[in-house]
Design a protein around this motif. Sequence first.
Motif, short mmCIF file in Angstrom:
data_model
loop_
_atom_site.label_atom_id
_atom_site.label_comp_id
_atom_site.label_asym_id
_atom_site.label_seq_id
_atom_site.Cartn_x
_atom_site.Cartn_y
_atom_site.Cartn_z
N GLY A 20 0.91 -1.27 -0.16
CA GLY A 20 -0.01 -0.19 -0.15
C GLY A 20 0.78 1.30 0.15
O GLY A 20 0.62 2.20 -0.88
N ALA A 21 1.81 1.31 1.00
CA ALA A 21 2.56 2.52 0.91
C ALA A 21 3.53 2.73 -0.17
O ALA A 21 3.57 3.68 -0.81
CB ALA A 21 3.80 2.62 2.21
N GLU A 22 4.11 1.54 -0.64
CA GLU A 22 5.17 1.73 -2.02
C GLU A 22 4.34 2.20 -3.39
O GLU A 22 4.74 2.67 -3.88
CB GLU A 22 5.72 0.57 -1.91
CG GLU A 22 6.78 0.20 -0.82
CD GLU A 22 7.41 -1.19 -0.85
OE1 GLU A 22 7.21 -1.93 -1.85
OE2 GLU A 22 8.35 -1.23 -0.05
N SER A 23 2.95 1.29 -3.42
CA SER A 23 2.27 1.42 -4.51
C SER A 23 1.87 3.02 -4.47
O SER A 23 1.77 3.50 -5.71
CB SER A 23 1.23 0.61 -4.68
OG SER A 23 0.25 0.70 -3.67
N THR A 24 1.69 3.59 -3.43
CA THR A 24 0.90 4.84 -3.37
C THR A 24 2.22 5.69 -3.73
O THR A 24 1.84 6.67 -4.75
CB THR A 24 0.42 5.07 -1.99
OG1 THR A 24 -0.60 4.55 -1.73
CG2 THR A 24 -0.10 6.64 -1.72
N ALA A 25 3.30 5.61 -3.20
CA ALA A 25 4.42 6.59 -3.80
C ALA A 25 4.55 6.29 -5.00
O ALA A 25 5.04 7.43 -5.65
CB ALA A 25 5.55 6.18 -2.87
N ALA A 26 4.68 5.17 -5.56
CA ALA A 26 4.90 5.05 -6.99
C ALA A 26 3.80 5.75 -7.84
O ALA A 26 4.17 6.26 -8.88
CB ALA A 26 4.95 3.55 -7.26
N GLN A 27 2.73 5.61 -7.22
CA GLN A 27 1.60 6.09 -8.16
C GLN A 27 1.76 7.63 -8.32
O GLN A 27 1.56 8.12 -9.28
CB GLN A 27 0.22 5.81 -7.70
CG GLN A 27 -0.17 4.43 -8.01
CD GLN A 27 -1.65 4.24 -7.06
OE1 GLN A 27 -1.65 4.23 -5.68
NE2 GLN A 27 -2.88 4.34 -7.71
N ILE A 28 1.89 8.52 -7.01
CA ILE A 28 2.19 9.84 -7.07
C ILE A 28 3.39 10.15 -7.99
O ILE A 28 3.27 11.17 -8.68
CB ILE A 28 2.39 10.27 -5.68
CG1 ILE A 28 1.05 10.16 -4.96
CG2 ILE A 28 2.77 11.53 -5.52
CD1 ILE A 28 1.26 10.12 -3.33
N GLU A 29 4.34 9.64 -7.87
CA GLU A 29 5.75 10.13 -8.43
C GLU A 29 5.62 9.92 -9.93
O GLU A 29 5.84 10.73 -10.94
CB GLU A 29 6.94 9.02 -8.12
CG GLU A 29 7.29 9.39 -6.76
CD GLU A 29 8.56 8.61 -6.11
OE1 GLU A 29 8.37 7.34 -6.83
OE2 GLU A 29 9.19 9.10 -5.04
N HIS A 30 4.81 8.84 -10.46
CA HIS A 30 4.61 8.43 -11.78
C HIS A 30 3.71 9.37 -12.47
O HIS A 30 3.55 10.05 -13.27
CB HIS A 30 3.98 7.07 -11.78
CG HIS A 30 3.80 6.57 -13.35
ND1 HIS A 30 5.03 6.43 -14.55
CD2 HIS A 30 2.66 6.37 -14.16
CE1 HIS A 30 4.55 6.09 -15.51
NE2 HIS A 30 3.21 5.89 -15.34
N ALA A 31 2.58 9.60 -11.63
CA ALA A 31 1.41 10.68 -12.01
C ALA A 31 1.95 11.90 -12.20
O ALA A 31 1.72 12.77 -13.32
CB ALA A 31 0.25 10.57 -11.06
N ALA A 32 2.65 12.55 -11.19
CA ALA A 32 3.29 13.75 -11.43
C ALA A 32 4.33 13.85 -12.43
O ALA A 32 4.35 14.82 -13.12
CB ALA A 32 3.96 14.14 -9.94
N GLY A 33 5.19 12.72 -12.56
CA GLY A 33 6.21 13.08 -13.87
C GLY A 33 5.47 13.09 -15.15
O GLY A 33 5.72 13.77 -16.04
N LEU A 34 4.43 12.38 -15.32
CA LEU A 34 3.55 12.16 -16.60
C LEU A 34 2.93 13.68 -16.68
O LEU A 34 2.82 14.15 -17.91
CB LEU A 34 2.62 10.95 -16.55
CG LEU A 34 3.19 9.65 -16.85
CD1 LEU A 34 2.02 8.65 -16.83
CD2 LEU A 34 4.01 9.53 -17.96
N PHE A 35 2.42 14.24 -15.56
CA PHE A 35 1.75 15.40 -15.79
C PHE A 35 2.60 16.40 -16.26
O PHE A 35 2.38 17.33 -17.09
CB PHE A 35 1.14 15.62 -14.40
CG PHE A 35 0.48 17.14 -14.28
CD1 PHE A 35 -0.82 17.41 -14.89
CD2 PHE A 35 1.26 18.00 -13.59
CE1 PHE A 35 -1.19 18.87 -14.95
CE2 PHE A 35 0.65 19.61 -13.72
CZ PHE A 35 -0.41 19.66 -14.30
N LEU A 36 3.87 16.39 -15.75
CA LEU A 36 4.71 17.42 -15.86
C LEU A 36 5.15 17.20 -17.35
O LEU A 36 5.47 18.35 -18.24
CB LEU A 36 5.98 17.73 -14.93
CG LEU A 36 5.61 18.16 -13.68
CD1 LEU A 36 6.82 18.05 -12.65
CD2 LEU A 36 5.18 19.43 -13.70
#
Length: 233
Positions: A20-36
């Motif tokens: 849960g913790a790792e997938s959430t962090a990975a989701q956030i980093e991936h989503a933010a990177g794709l957005f930028l």
Amino acid sequence: MRTTILVATLLMTGSPLLQGAESTAAQIEHAAGLFLDDFASQQADRGFEVSHKTGPLDSRLALAACNTPLAVSFSGDPWKTTQPTLEVSCSGERPWRMFLGASVTITGDGMVAARALTRGERITGGMIKAESVTVNATRRGVITDPEQLIGMEMRRGINAGTMMTPNLLTAPAAVARGDHVIITARRGSFAVNSRGKAMADAAVGDQVLIENLSSSRTVKARVTAPGQVEIPM
């Protein structure tokens, strides 16, 4: 400016708690990177170069893994700061919202003074030029279109090479004190014209006192164009 994209969910393996913790962090980093990346691509089409990176995630992050695509947006205007904040949110079964710092540099042609300019000078094409600048380095906003400058007047003096920003400019007077003007009294499509004299300088859109030359009455009117003012009937 407010841009939002949805990013596909990442799944990770491991123990339920760590997953849960790792997938959430990975989701956030991936989503933010794709957005930028998407933002940078959009600005490249407009002739601007964008470099970016996201800030570190808080090590105390304890958010539920999201079972829906994450939504990412700027919480402020990235054109007025190089340190914008991203808002990341989940609308899944266990919704949440968090904020993530980012570093964003937008580089492109901005208008600068081609020579020293003095207070009150009316800008012509020869007084300005385009130079590569960090467009979002000032909250005042760099002017990139020369048409926004031509005909404007300097509010204060500046040195050659100074970036042109809106706070440096003022609209020229469309009506000067003592000018004779056309007064239009309007109600709907019906209008009556008379002649008047301006009691002060004023730019288009400003309110100014006008002496009606027929009645000698003083009225407050809105400047609509050089030499023309309007009052409601």
